[in-house]
Write a protein that holds these residues in place. Structure first.
Motif, PDB file in Angstrom:
ATOM      1  N   GLU A 136       0.839  -1.216   0.000  1.00  0.00           N
ATOM      2  CA  GLU A 136       0.000   0.000   0.000  1.00  0.00           C
ATOM      3  C   GLU A 136       0.870   1.261   0.000  1.00  0.00           C
ATOM      4  O   GLU A 136       0.578   2.225  -0.700  1.00  0.00           O
ATOM      5  CB  GLU A 136      -0.925   0.007   1.224  1.00  0.00           C
ATOM      6  N   ILE A 137       1.953   1.223   0.779  1.00  0.00           N
ATOM      7  CA  ILE A 137       2.838   2.397   0.822  1.00  0.00           C
ATOM      8  C   ILE A 137       3.527   2.569  -0.536  1.00  0.00           C
ATOM      9  O   ILE A 137       3.629   3.678  -1.056  1.00  0.00           O
ATOM     10  CB  ILE A 137       3.875   2.261   1.971  1.00  0.00           C
ATOM     11  N   ALA A 138       3.934   1.446  -1.119  1.00  0.00           N
ATOM     12  CA  ALA A 138       4.613   1.507  -2.431  1.00  0.00           C
ATOM     13  C   ALA A 138       3.691   2.126  -3.481  1.00  0.00           C
ATOM     14  O   ALA A 138       4.136   2.884  -4.340  1.00  0.00           O
ATOM     15  CB  ALA A 138       5.051   0.111  -2.854  1.00  0.00           C
ATOM     16  N   ARG A 139       2.388   1.817  -3.380  1.00  0.00           N
ATOM     17  CA  ARG A 139       1.433   2.349  -4.376  1.00  0.00           C
ATOM     18  C   ARG A 139       1.156   3.837  -4.148  1.00  0.00           C
ATOM     19  O   ARG A 139       0.622   4.516  -5.010  1.00  0.00           O
ATOM     20  CB  ARG A 139       0.110   1.572  -4.293  1.00  0.00           C
ATOM     21  N   SER A 140       1.522   4.318  -2.925  1.00  0.00           N
ATOM     22  CA  SER A 140       1.105   5.684  -2.557  1.00  0.00           C
ATOM     23  C   SER A 140       1.984   6.772  -3.148  1.00  0.00           C
ATOM     24  O   SER A 140       1.659   7.945  -3.080  1.00  0.00           O
ATOM     25  CB  SER A 140       1.093   5.823  -1.032  1.00  0.00           C
ATOM     26  N   GLY A 141       3.139   6.408  -3.677  1.00  0.00           N
ATOM     27  CA  GLY A 141       3.988   7.484  -4.191  1.00  0.00           C
ATOM     28  C   GLY A 141       5.276   6.946  -4.756  1.00  0.00           C
ATOM     29  O   GLY A 141       5.393   5.755  -5.038  1.00  0.00           O
ATOM     30  N   SER A 142       6.237   7.839  -4.895  1.00  0.00           N
ATOM     31  CA  SER A 142       7.509   7.390  -5.440  1.00  0.00           C
ATOM     32  C   SER A 142       8.636   7.947  -4.576  1.00  0.00           C
ATOM     33  O   SER A 142       8.467   8.935  -3.855  1.00  0.00           O
ATOM     34  CB  SER A 142       7.668   7.864  -6.878  1.00  0.00           C
ATOM     35  N   ALA A 143       9.786   7.295  -4.661  1.00  0.00           N
ATOM     36  CA  ALA A 143      10.928   7.713  -3.849  1.00  0.00           C
ATOM     37  C   ALA A 143      11.459   9.043  -4.362  1.00  0.00           C
ATOM     38  O   ALA A 143      11.477   9.272  -5.569  1.00  0.00           O
ATOM     39  CB  ALA A 143      12.005   6.647  -3.910  1.00  0.00           C
ATOM     40  N   PRO A 144      11.893   9.932  -3.447  1.00  0.00           N
ATOM     41  CA  PRO A 144      12.403  11.238  -3.895  1.00  0.00           C
ATOM     42  C   PRO A 144      13.650  11.104  -4.767  1.00  0.00           C
ATOM     43  O   PRO A 144      13.853  11.874  -5.689  1.00  0.00           O
ATOM     44  CB  PRO A 144      12.724  11.984  -2.596  1.00  0.00           C
ATOM     45  N   GLU A 192      16.118   5.381  -2.786  1.00  0.00           N
ATOM     46  CA  GLU A 192      15.607   5.782  -1.472  1.00  0.00           C
ATOM     47  C   GLU A 192      14.240   5.165  -1.236  1.00  0.00           C
ATOM     48  O   GLU A 192      13.559   4.759  -2.170  1.00  0.00           O
ATOM     49  CB  GLU A 192      15.492   7.312  -1.388  1.00  0.00           C
ATOM     50  N   GLU A 193      13.848   5.149   0.048  1.00  0.00           N
ATOM     51  CA  GLU A 193      12.548   4.548   0.317  1.00  0.00           C
ATOM     52  C   GLU A 193      11.425   5.548  -0.002  1.00  0.00           C
ATOM     53  O   GLU A 193      11.649   6.757  -0.039  1.00  0.00           O
ATOM     54  CB  GLU A 193      12.474   4.106   1.776  1.00  0.00           C
ATOM     55  N   ILE A 194      10.263   4.976  -0.238  1.00  0.00           N
ATOM     56  CA  ILE A 194       9.103   5.827  -0.507  1.00  0.00           C
ATOM     57  C   ILE A 194       8.623   6.394   0.830  1.00  0.00           C
ATOM     58  O   ILE A 194       8.445   5.650   1.791  1.00  0.00           O
ATOM     59  CB  ILE A 194       7.993   4.990  -1.170  1.00  0.00           C
ATOM     60  N   PRO A 195       8.447   7.726   0.918  1.00  0.00           N
ATOM     61  CA  PRO A 195       8.035   8.269   2.213  1.00  0.00           C
ATOM     62  C   PRO A 195       6.660   7.750   2.620  1.00  0.00           C
ATOM     63  O   PRO A 195       5.782   7.582   1.769  1.00  0.00           O
ATOM     64  CB  PRO A 195       8.000   9.786   1.987  1.00  0.00           C
ATOM     65  N   TYR A 196       6.514   7.484   3.903  1.00  0.00           N
ATOM     66  CA  TYR A 196       5.204   7.045   4.392  1.00  0.00           C
ATOM     67  C   TYR A 196       4.226   8.214   4.252  1.00  0.00           C
ATOM     68  O   TYR A 196       4.496   9.319   4.720  1.00  0.00           O
ATOM     69  CB  TYR A 196       5.327   6.604   5.859  1.00  0.00           C
ATOM     70  N   PRO A 197       3.086   7.994   3.591  1.00  0.00           N
ATOM     71  CA  PRO A 197       2.199   9.130   3.291  1.00  0.00           C
ATOM     72  C   PRO A 197       1.368   9.626   4.469  1.00  0.00           C
ATOM     73  O   PRO A 197       0.627  10.605   4.333  1.00  0.00           O
ATOM     74  CB  PRO A 197       1.289   8.559   2.195  1.00  0.00           C
ATOM     75  N   GLY A 198       1.456   8.973   5.605  1.00  0.00           N
ATOM     76  CA  GLY A 198       0.725   9.484   6.782  1.00  0.00           C
ATOM     77  C   GLY A 198      -0.723   9.020   6.843  1.00  0.00           C
ATOM     78  O   GLY A 198      -1.529   9.587   7.602  1.00  0.00           O
ATOM     79  N   SER A 199      -1.056   7.964   6.088  1.00  0.00           N
ATOM     80  CA  SER A 199      -2.463   7.527   5.980  1.00  0.00           C
ATOM     81  C   SER A 199      -3.132   7.256   7.333  1.00  0.00           C
ATOM     82  O   SER A 199      -4.317   7.519   7.488  1.00  0.00           O
ATOM     83  CB  SER A 199      -2.564   6.255   5.136  1.00  0.00           C
ATOM     84  N   THR A 220       9.821  15.248   5.874  1.00  0.00           N
ATOM     85  CA  THR A 220       8.830  15.114   4.797  1.00  0.00           C
ATOM     86  C   THR A 220       9.345  14.098   3.778  1.00  0.00           C
ATOM     87  O   THR A 220       8.570  13.409   3.119  1.00  0.00           O
ATOM     88  CB  THR A 220       8.664  16.473   4.060  1.00  0.00           C
ATOM     89  N   HIS A 221      10.678  14.012   3.649  1.00  0.00           N
ATOM     90  CA  HIS A 221      11.248  13.112   2.640  1.00  0.00           C
ATOM     91  C   HIS A 221      11.304  11.657   3.098  1.00  0.00           C
ATOM     92  O   HIS A 221      11.596  10.779   2.305  1.00  0.00           O
ATOM     93  CB  HIS A 221      12.652  13.578   2.244  1.00  0.00           C
ATOM     94  N   SER A 222      11.077  11.408   4.359  1.00  0.00           N
ATOM     95  CA  SER A 222      11.132  10.014   4.811  1.00  0.00           C
ATOM     96  C   SER A 222       9.810   9.601   5.453  1.00  0.00           C
ATOM     97  O   SER A 222       9.385   8.456   5.328  1.00  0.00           O
ATOM     98  CB  SER A 222      12.290   9.807   5.793  1.00  0.00           C
ATOM     99  N   GLY A 223       9.142  10.546   6.109  1.00  0.00           N
ATOM    100  CA  GLY A 223       7.833  10.235   6.697  1.00  0.00           C
ATOM    101  C   GLY A 223       7.962   9.611   8.083  1.00  0.00           C
ATOM    102  O   GLY A 223       9.062   9.349   8.568  1.00  0.00           O
TER     103      GLY A 223
END
Ligand code: GLU
Length: 295
Positions: free
Chosen positions: A103-111, A115-122, A160-163
């Protein structure tokens, strides 16, 4: 007095990079007469093996890297992790999260690539209806921090870049970021010297120290050993293990290479001396790592 440490994970044998971290942390602690502690980072029980731990300990001894006091062990600190986690929970600093990796992978892309995809805070505002908690995360919204690293100087990190990051994992055990802060605090570590591969973790650990009101250790992240083309070395081809014929009997040569990498150029007259003598020579001639030390 400096209290430094080396904290290998027994998920494999040592490799050239971990030897450099061991020698670098030993030199940084011992140059001023400090203590150098050894901790076995055996948090992830499924991946740790007694055979690797035995090999790591024997290898350190063969290199003359003798630790002070009893060996620490993350598996002995679980109650303390739980107590600190409870403290964070009462502060309202952590929250349960139901998101899976997918779910986190689908939420965005790595900066940046790799790098890891930042956790979107869902789940920051509460678990969505019908969802079960998996991991627990630490709130980092709006935090930008600066910490000092002996080699890098001031390092700035915008969360913001890592979450929000995980402090208790879905599998039920505490995450490395929380554990290492508690471990270092429990054993009075005031200097953390390790490879640049952990530089990204440090802001998370600094944030935890700050939230808990604990004084920060000094940090020093050493450059990573790379191949001639600057590429990361494979762990398998660069193993430093007593099970490896390329290592046994060649410890002193490998140690000279590690010292050289750390800016200690061993004179030719010392060729052929023992690891213990090399380390002692290194201890006396090692210049503390600073942002000007050219490493
Ligand atoms: N156990 C970690 C590793 O082997 C190092 C932990 C640390 O130095 O903070 O990568």
């Amino acid at each position: 007095m400096v209290v430094g440490r080396f904290a290998p994970s027994p998920t494999g044998p040592l490799h050239i990079g971990s030897l450099v971290a061991a020698v670098g942390s030993w030199l940084m602690a011992k140059r001023s007469g400090g203590r150098w502690l050894l901790r076995i980072d055996d948090l992830d029980r499924d991946r740790c093996r007694q055979a690797f731990e035995d090999d790591i300990l024997r290898t350190l001894e063969r290199f003359g890297l003798l630790w002070d006091g009893a060996i620490g062990r993350q598996s002995a600190n679980n109650d303390q992790y739980a107590a600190v986690f409870e403290q964070l929970r009462q502060l309202g600093a952590v929250y349960p999260c139901s998101c899976s990796r997918a779910e986190i992978a689908r939420s965005g892309s790595a900066p940046h690539p790799g790098e890891e995809i930042p956790y979107p805070g869902s789940c920051r505002g509460g678990l969505p209806a019908g969802r079960q908690p998996r991991a627990w995360r630490l709130r980092t919204e709006g935090v930008t921090m600066v910490f000092d690293d002996l080699r890098h100087g001031p390092v700035t990190h915008d969360f913001t870049h890592s979450g929000d990051f995980v402090v208790k994992r879905a599998e039920g055990f505490f995450a490395y970021q929380l554990a290492v802060v508690v471990d270092d605090r429990l054993s009075g570590i005031n200097q953390v010297v390790r490879g640049d591969d952990l530089l990204d973790s440090t802001p998370r650990q600094v944030l935890l120290h700050q939230l808990l009101g604990w004084s920060l250790p000094q940090y020093c992240h050493l450059p990573l050993v790379t191949g001639p083309d600057g590429a990361k070395l494979s762990k398998r081809d660069n193993t430093v293990s007593l099970a490896d014929g390329r290592v046994v009997g060649h410890e002193a040569q490998l140690l000279v290479k590690a010292l050289d990498f750390l800016g200690v150029c061993v004179p030719v007259e010392l060729q052929g001396v023992s690891c213990t003598e090399l380390l002692e020579w290194g201890r006396l001639h090692f210049q503390a790592v600073t942002s000007n030390s050219g490493l």
